[in-house]
Design a protein around this motif. Structure first.
Motif, PDB file in Angstrom:
ATOM      1  N   LEU A  68      21.022  -1.339  15.830  1.00 60.74           N
ATOM      2  CA  LEU A  68      19.648  -1.194  16.311  1.00 60.74           C
ATOM      3  C   LEU A  68      18.686  -0.610  15.280  1.00 60.74           C
ATOM      4  O   LEU A  68      17.492  -0.494  15.551  1.00 60.74           O
ATOM      5  N   GLY A  69      19.193  -0.225  14.105  1.00 62.49           N
ATOM      6  CA  GLY A  69      18.329   0.303  13.056  1.00 62.49           C
ATOM      7  C   GLY A  69      18.066   1.795  13.218  1.00 62.49           C
ATOM      8  O   GLY A  69      18.406   2.404  14.232  1.00 62.49           O
ATOM      9  N   ASP A  70      17.468   2.379  12.179  1.00 63.99           N
ATOM     10  CA  ASP A  70      17.048   3.784  12.212  1.00 63.99           C
ATOM     11  C   ASP A  70      15.748   3.910  11.428  1.00 63.99           C
ATOM     12  O   ASP A  70      15.113   2.894  11.115  1.00 63.99           O
ATOM     13  N   ALA A  71      15.343   5.105  11.102  1.00 63.46           N
ATOM     14  CA  ALA A  71      14.061   5.308  10.424  1.00 63.46           C
ATOM     15  C   ALA A  71      13.994   4.622   9.060  1.00 63.46           C
ATOM     16  O   ALA A  71      12.922   4.210   8.626  1.00 63.46           O
ATOM     17  N   ASP A  72      15.139   4.483   8.379  1.00 64.15           N
ATOM     18  CA  ASP A  72      15.154   3.915   7.034  1.00 64.15           C
ATOM     19  C   ASP A  72      15.804   2.540   6.941  1.00 64.15           C
ATOM     20  O   ASP A  72      15.607   1.828   5.952  1.00 64.15           O
ATOM     21  N   ASN A  73      16.605   2.169   7.925  1.00 60.61           N
ATOM     22  CA  ASN A  73      17.396   0.945   7.857  1.00 60.61           C
ATOM     23  C   ASN A  73      17.017  -0.036   8.960  1.00 60.61           C
ATOM     24  O   ASN A  73      16.815   0.351  10.110  1.00 60.61           O
ATOM     25  N   ALA A  74      16.956  -1.320   8.583  1.00 53.59           N
ATOM     26  CA  ALA A  74      16.560  -2.374   9.509  1.00 53.59           C
ATOM     27  C   ALA A  74      17.710  -2.790  10.420  1.00 53.59           C
ATOM     28  O   ALA A  74      18.881  -2.534  10.135  1.00 53.59           O
ATOM     29  N   LYS A  75      17.367  -3.467  11.504  1.00 56.01           N
ATOM     30  CA  LYS A  75      18.345  -3.998  12.448  1.00 56.01           C
ATOM     31  C   LYS A  75      19.152  -5.115  11.785  1.00 56.01           C
ATOM     32  O   LYS A  75      18.672  -5.789  10.878  1.00 56.01           O
ATOM     33  N   SER A  76      20.369  -5.322  12.284  1.00 58.02           N
ATOM     34  CA  SER A  76      21.161  -6.477  11.864  1.00 58.02           C
ATOM     35  C   SER A  76      22.200  -6.780  12.926  1.00 58.02           C
ATOM     36  O   SER A  76      22.541  -5.921  13.744  1.00 58.02           O
ATOM     37  N   THR A  77      22.679  -8.004  12.907  1.00 53.98           N
ATOM     38  CA  THR A  77      23.707  -8.451  13.850  1.00 53.98           C
ATOM     39  C   THR A  77      24.849  -9.062  13.065  1.00 53.98           C
ATOM     40  O   THR A  77      24.628  -9.834  12.123  1.00 53.98           O
ATOM     41  N   SER A  78      26.056  -8.744  13.472  1.00 58.37           N
ATOM     42  CA  SER A  78      27.245  -9.268  12.797  1.00 58.37           C
ATOM     43  C   SER A  78      27.421 -10.757  13.086  1.00 58.37           C
ATOM     44  O   SER A  78      26.902 -11.269  14.078  1.00 58.37           O
ATOM     45  N   PRO A  79      28.210 -11.423  12.239  1.00 56.48           N
ATOM     46  CA  PRO A  79      28.644 -12.771  12.625  1.00 56.48           C
ATOM     47  C   PRO A  79      29.523 -12.681  13.872  1.00 56.48           C
ATOM     48  O   PRO A  79      30.064 -11.614  14.185  1.00 56.48           O
ATOM     49  N   VAL A  80      29.679 -13.789  14.568  1.00 57.83           N
ATOM     50  CA  VAL A  80      30.492 -13.826  15.783  1.00 57.83           C
ATOM     51  C   VAL A  80      31.972 -13.708  15.453  1.00 57.83           C
ATOM     52  O   VAL A  80      32.471 -14.358  14.533  1.00 57.83           O
ATOM     53  N   LEU A  81      32.650 -12.860  16.220  1.00 57.92           N
ATOM     54  CA  LEU A  81      34.104 -12.740  16.174  1.00 57.92           C
ATOM     55  C   LEU A  81      34.621 -13.396  17.460  1.00 57.92           C
ATOM     56  O   LEU A  81      34.244 -12.990  18.561  1.00 57.92           O
ATOM     57  N   GLU A  82      35.449 -14.404  17.329  1.00 56.89           N
ATOM     58  CA  GLU A  82      36.022 -15.070  18.510  1.00 56.89           C
ATOM     59  C   GLU A  82      37.263 -14.290  18.955  1.00 56.89           C
ATOM     60  O   GLU A  82      38.308 -14.373  18.339  1.00 56.89           O
ATOM     61  N   GLN A  83      37.093 -13.505  20.018  1.00 56.27           N
ATOM     62  CA  GLN A  83      38.208 -12.728  20.567  1.00 56.27           C
ATOM     63  C   GLN A  83      38.907 -13.574  21.623  1.00 56.27           C
ATOM     64  O   GLN A  83      38.305 -13.975  22.618  1.00 56.27           O
ATOM     65  N   VAL A  84      40.188 -13.834  21.400  1.00 48.00           N
ATOM     66  CA  VAL A  84      40.967 -14.640  22.333  1.00 48.00           C
ATOM     67  C   VAL A  84      41.788 -13.724  23.227  1.00 48.00           C
ATOM     68  O   VAL A  84      42.504 -12.851  22.730  1.00 48.00           O
ATOM     69  N   VAL A  85      41.654 -13.926  24.528  1.00 46.74           N
ATOM     70  CA  VAL A  85      42.437 -13.170  25.507  1.00 46.74           C
ATOM     71  C   VAL A  85      43.314 -14.171  26.247  1.00 46.74           C
ATOM     72  O   VAL A  85      42.843 -15.161  26.810  1.00 46.74           O
ATOM     73  N   GLN A  86      44.639 -13.903  26.210  1.00 44.24           N
ATOM     74  CA  GLN A  86      45.611 -14.826  26.824  1.00 44.24           C
ATOM     75  C   GLN A  86      46.081 -14.316  28.172  1.00 44.24           C
ATOM     76  O   GLN A  86      46.071 -13.175  28.461  1.00 44.24           O
TER      77      GLN A  86
END
Length: 130
Positions: free
Chosen positions: A112-130
């Motif tokens: 979500l960012g802070d006073a000095d750093n911008a927001k970013s979103t990770s690449p998608v991780l495909e979590q498999v649940v069996q």
């Protein structure tokens, strides 16, 4: 010449004043210097992939910046559904859940960012649940 690395994020007005001397009159100049937040990079990993239904999985987000160490909050998402959030410590945040249904889950970490750093979103991780 004046060099600094301590200007705050935002628009800063810089003013230079020449006091003048016996030959030249006093003069001033100013400019607006824009300081942007530092770009960040986010990633997310899983402690167990694939996992079994009902099994606890810990997701770890890592947030890096070319500037100061990122602080603040990371939201863990399963597609458009929020799984929860965690506070960064040393650039890392973790969330453990055992409530993922059978199937493949597109997990991301949203910083979500802070006073000095911008927001970013990770690449998608495909979590498999069996």
């Amino acid at each position: 010449v004046y060099t600094t690395s301590t200007l705050p994020v935002g628009i800063n007005t810089i003013k230079a004043v020449y006091a003048g001397d016996a030959v030249y009159r006093r003069s001033t100049g100013k400019l607006k210097q824009v300081v942007n937040k530092c770009e960040t990079t986010s990633s997310v990993s899983s402690s167990l992939n694939p996992s079994q239904s009902g099994q606890a999985v810990t997701f770890t987000a890592q947030v890096t910046s070319a500037g100061p160490t990122p602080t603040g909050t990371v939201k863990f998402m399963d597609g458009t559904k929020a799984l929860g959030s965690a506070t960064l410590s040393g650039g890392l945040a973790t969330l453990t859940t055992s409530k993922l249904a059978v199937g493949t889950h597109p997990i991301t970490a949203e910083y979500l960012g802070d006073a000095d750093n911008a927001k970013s979103t990770s690449p998608v991780l495909e979590q498999v649940v069996q």
